[in-house]
Design a protein around this motif. Structure first.
Motif, PDB file in Angstrom:
ATOM      1  N   SER A   1      17.331 -40.659  12.518  1.00 41.67           N
ATOM      2  CA  SER A   1      16.813 -39.298  12.349  1.00 41.67           C
ATOM      3  C   SER A   1      17.743 -38.238  12.928  1.00 41.67           C
ATOM      4  O   SER A   1      17.856 -37.138  12.382  1.00 41.67           O
ATOM      5  CB  SER A   1      15.428 -39.182  12.997  1.00 41.67           C
ATOM      6  N   GLU A   2      18.427 -38.540  14.025  1.00 36.74           N
ATOM      7  CA  GLU A   2      19.298 -37.566  14.667  1.00 36.74           C
ATOM      8  C   GLU A   2      20.698 -37.601  14.059  1.00 36.74           C
ATOM      9  O   GLU A   2      21.220 -38.676  13.738  1.00 36.74           O
ATOM     10  CB  GLU A   2      19.387 -37.848  16.169  1.00 36.74           C
ATOM     11  N   PRO A   3      21.337 -36.448  13.892  1.00 35.54           N
ATOM     12  CA  PRO A   3      22.682 -36.423  13.298  1.00 35.54           C
ATOM     13  C   PRO A   3      23.746 -36.976  14.243  1.00 35.54           C
ATOM     14  O   PRO A   3      23.670 -36.783  15.452  1.00 35.54           O
ATOM     15  CB  PRO A   3      22.918 -34.937  13.036  1.00 35.54           C
ATOM     16  N   ASN A   4      24.714 -37.675  13.661  1.00 42.15           N
ATOM     17  CA  ASN A   4      25.890 -38.117  14.419  1.00 42.15           C
ATOM     18  C   ASN A   4      27.002 -37.080  14.363  1.00 42.15           C
ATOM     19  O   ASN A   4      27.787 -36.952  15.306  1.00 42.15           O
ATOM     20  CB  ASN A   4      26.416 -39.447  13.882  1.00 42.15           C
ATOM     21  N   MET A   5      27.069 -36.358  13.244  1.00 43.50           N
ATOM     22  CA  MET A   5      28.080 -35.311  13.101  1.00 43.50           C
ATOM     23  C   MET A   5      27.600 -34.277  12.092  1.00 43.50           C
ATOM     24  O   MET A   5      27.064 -34.626  11.041  1.00 43.50           O
ATOM     25  CB  MET A   5      29.414 -35.891  12.647  1.00 43.50           C
ATOM     26  N   THR A   6      27.794 -33.011  12.425  1.00 37.33           N
ATOM     27  CA  THR A   6      27.458 -31.900  11.542  1.00 37.33           C
ATOM     28  C   THR A   6      28.685 -31.006  11.427  1.00 37.33           C
ATOM     29  O   THR A   6      29.250 -30.617  12.448  1.00 37.33           O
ATOM     30  CB  THR A   6      26.283 -31.089  12.101  1.00 37.33           C
ATOM     31  N   THR A   7      29.108 -30.706  10.202  1.00 37.41           N
ATOM     32  CA  THR A   7      30.290 -29.860  10.030  1.00 37.41           C
ATOM     33  C   THR A   7      30.093 -28.855   8.898  1.00 37.41           C
ATOM     34  O   THR A   7      29.236 -29.026   8.030  1.00 37.41           O
ATOM     35  CB  THR A   7      31.563 -30.681   9.705  1.00 37.41           C
TER      36      THR A   7
ATOM     37  N   ASP B   1      24.151 -45.857   5.656  1.00 41.15           N
ATOM     38  CA  ASP B   1      24.305 -44.524   6.243  1.00 41.15           C
ATOM     39  C   ASP B   1      23.703 -43.442   5.349  1.00 41.15           C
ATOM     40  O   ASP B   1      23.549 -43.617   4.148  1.00 41.15           O
ATOM     41  CB  ASP B   1      25.779 -44.209   6.488  1.00 41.15           C
ATOM     42  N   ALA B   2      23.389 -42.304   5.969  1.00 34.42           N
ATOM     43  CA  ALA B   2      22.763 -41.198   5.256  1.00 34.42           C
ATOM     44  C   ALA B   2      23.577 -39.920   5.436  1.00 34.42           C
ATOM     45  O   ALA B   2      24.223 -39.714   6.469  1.00 34.42           O
ATOM     46  CB  ALA B   2      21.342 -40.973   5.756  1.00 34.42           C
TER      47      ALA B   2
END
Length: 236
Positions: free
Chosen positions: A196-202, A173-174
C-alpha cells in the motif's frame, strides 16, 4: 591505504546506487513482439492506448533504433549507463567507460541476466507509456478520475497497473500513473509487490519530441536529492 579505502568506499556507494535504481523498476515487463502493435482507428481506444498514443506510439513502427544514457544523481553520487537498442533485430549494446557488450534479447542466458535486467529497467523508465501496450497481458489495471496526485496535489486521472506474479525480474509490482486529460503522464508511484505504501514517487517532466516519440527526459523525487534523467537520446 586511506586513499585506497576512500576509493573502495566510493565504488561501493555507486554500486549500491546502481542496484537500488535497477531493482526499483524491473518488474515483469515484456517487449513488443510486433512493433506495429494493434492500435486501430476503427475501434475505441483503451486508456492504455490513449496514453501510449499521446506519446507517439503510432510512430513506433518507423523506429529502427534508439540510443540513450540513463543517469541517476543522488546526493553527491552519479551513476550512468548507455544503451543502443536496435528494435528490428532486438540487438542491445551496453556501453560503459570500461566495456561494451552486445547481445540479443531473444537469447538471454544466465551470464547476461544482470545486464538484461538493467536494460529492462532503464528502457521502462524511458518508454513506460509504450510498455502499457506491450505489457497489457501481463498486468491488471484500473482507471480512476479526479484523484489527488501525490506531488502536485492537483486533480488528475489515475491508472494503476499490477503485474502478474509469474515471470519477469520483480513480479507482482504495482505502478500508479497520474495524468491529465491530454493523457500525458505527470507523476507516478512505484509500489513493490503491490504494497500500500509507495517505494518511490517521481515527477515526469521536460518532455522532448524526437522522430514522433514524446519522451520525458527528467524525473525528480520530492522527498530526496534525487534526479533520474536521460542524455544522448537518439531516435532513428
Amino acid at each position: 591505504m586511506i586513499y585506497l579505502l576512500e576509493i573502495l568506499l566510493k565504488m561501493k556507494k555507486i554500486i549500491l546506487l546502481s542496484i537500488l535504481v535497477s531493482s526499483v523498476f524491473t518488474a515483469c515487463k515484456t517487449d513488443p513482439k510486433n512493433h506495429k502493435a494493434a492500435i486501430t482507428e476503427d475501434t475505441e481506444l483503451t486508456v492504455l492506448e490513449k496514453i501510449a498514443n499521446a506519446n507517439g506510439f503510432e510512430n513506433w513502427k518507423e523506429i529502427e533504433s534508439i540510443k540513450f544514457t540513463f543517469n541517476v544523481d543522488r546526493d553527491d553520487e552519479h551513476f550512468e549507463r548507455t544503451w543502443l537498442w536496435e528494435t528490428t533485430t532486438n540487438n542491445v549494446t551496453f556501453m560503459t567507460r570500461q566495456d561494451t557488450i552486445t547481445y540479443n534479447r531473444k537469447m538471454v542466458d544466465s551470464a547476461m541476466t544482470a545486464t538484461d535486467g538493467g536494460f529492462v529497467n532503464d528502457k521502462f523508465w524511458l518508454l513506460a507509456p509504450f510498455q502499457l501496450v506491450w505489457d497489457q497481458k501481463s498486468f491488471t489495471h484500473k482507471h480512476t478520475e479526479n484523484v489527488e496526485a501525490p506531488i502536485s496535489k492537483a486533480n488528475m486521472h489515475k491508472l494503476t497497473t499490477v503485474y502478474s506474479n509469474d515471470g519477469g525480474y520483480t513480479p507482482g509490482d504495482a505502478y500508479d500513473y497520474y495524468f491529465g486529460d491530454d493523457f500525458i503522464i505527470k507523476e507516478w508511484v512505484y509500489r513493490k509487490e503491490n504494497q500500500s505504501e509507495p517505494n518511490m514517487t517521481t515527477t515526469w517532466e521536460n518532455y522532448k519530441e524526437l522522430n514522433g516519440l514524446n519522451i520525458s527526459m527528467m524525473h525528480k523525487r520530492p522527498d530526496a536529492d534525487f534526479s533520474l534523467y536521460f542524455t544522448g537520446l537518439e531516435v532513428k
